[in-house]
Design a protein around this motif. Structure first.
Motif, PDB file in Angstrom:
ATOM      1  N   GLN A 142       0.823  -1.216   0.000  1.00 26.20           N
ATOM      2  CA  GLN A 142       0.000   0.000   0.000  1.00 26.20           C
ATOM      3  C   GLN A 142       0.855   1.263   0.000  1.00 26.20           C
ATOM      4  OE1 GLN A 142      -2.491  -0.966   3.461  1.00 26.20           O
ATOM      5  NE2 GLN A 142      -4.246  -1.280   2.109  1.00 26.20           N
ATOM      6  N   ALA A 200      -9.180  -0.860  -0.452  1.00 27.59           N
ATOM      7  CA  ALA A 200      -8.948  -0.896  -1.898  1.00 27.59           C
ATOM      8  C   ALA A 200      -8.107   0.291  -2.336  1.00 27.59           C
ATOM      9  CB  ALA A 200     -10.279  -0.906  -2.640  1.00 27.59           C
ATOM     10  N   THR A 201      -8.302   1.424  -1.687  1.00 29.93           N
ATOM     11  CA  THR A 201      -7.478   2.610  -1.908  1.00 29.93           C
ATOM     12  C   THR A 201      -7.100   3.177  -0.555  1.00 29.93           C
ATOM     13  OG1 THR A 201      -9.426   4.057  -2.031  1.00 29.93           O
ATOM     14  CG2 THR A 201      -8.596   3.163  -4.099  1.00 29.93           C
ATOM     15  N   GLY A 202      -5.922   3.776  -0.479  1.00 27.96           N
ATOM     16  CA  GLY A 202      -5.468   4.291   0.804  1.00 27.96           C
ATOM     17  C   GLY A 202      -4.657   3.247   1.549  1.00 27.96           C
TER      18      GLY A 202
END
Length: 220
Positions: free
Chosen positions: A83, A133-135
């Motif tokens: 990530q 999913a994002t971050g």
């Protein structure tokens, strides 16, 4: 009489629910860097600053006190190792710690691990691992079943958990001893109970006022 019953029904139901003894116990935790012992200041492997990590968790102890489910959501800790490009924030372990001597400035041994080592959510394995999913971060949930524990059991740790002597924390590559921590907070006397008592008092007061008004009308 019917109106009196209608007025009193709701508060009596609230009081009955709050004092039934058959409701699950809900606990919560707010995880921060400052609650770790010692407090942590996240940085990149190059020494530069990185965003503070934090999270929240909820725990549901069943009425039989034989299992405790939890769900935690954590921000700015890398749940997958991909990530962020830096390894310092990589998640390596997560546990519940407990002991009779736990205070905000003291540490305790792992009593139940649900990510990394030790891993104790294994009878059965109930872990659900969901990176964002994002971050950066994710959500993880599981269940501490009666047979599980890191050299202990849920039953043995209930006195510590219910007396405010336990905490949950998440360990990273940078902070192997724990990057964020949050005490498991035992709920205060039920707000439902207090609301029920207050509502019952108001209902009785209103009924007495109405009864007094009717008597005054009859006298007049």
């Amino acid at each position: 009489m019917f109106r009196l019953r209608a007025i009193l029904l709701v508060p009596f139901m609230l009081l009955s629910f709050a004092t039934s003894g058959y409701a699950n116990i809900i606990l919560s935790a707010t995880l921060t860097n400052s609650q770790e012992n010692p407090p942590t200041t996240p940085t990149l492997s190059t020494g530069g600053p990185r965003p503070a990590s934090f999270g929240t968790a909820t725990f549901n102890l069943n009425d039989a006190m034989t299992a405790m489910t939890f769900s935690a959501t954590v921000f700015n800790i890398d749940f997958t190792g991909t990530q962020t490009p830096d390894a310092n924030d990589n998640l390596v372990a997560a546990h519940i710690h407990a002991a009779p001597t736990v205070t905000p400035t003291t540490n305790a041994p792992v009593v139940w691990g649900f990510f990394g080592t030790p891993f104790n959510d294994n009878n059965p394995n109930d872990v659900v691992f969901a990176p964002f999913a994002t971050g950066v971060g994710g959500t993880i949930s599981g269940k501490w079943d009666a047979p599980e524990g890191n050299g202990t059991t849920l039953a043995a740790q209930l006195p510590n958990i219910l007396s405010g002597h336990s905490y949950i924390n998440f360990h990273t590559m940078q902070f192997g001893g724990g990057e964020i921590r949050g005490a498991l907070v035992v709920p205060e006397p039920s707000t439902i109970f207090l609301f029920g008592v207050g509502t019952l008092g108001l209902a009785l007061g209103r009924w007495r006022w109405q009864l007094g008004t009717r008597r005054d009308r009859r006298v007049a």
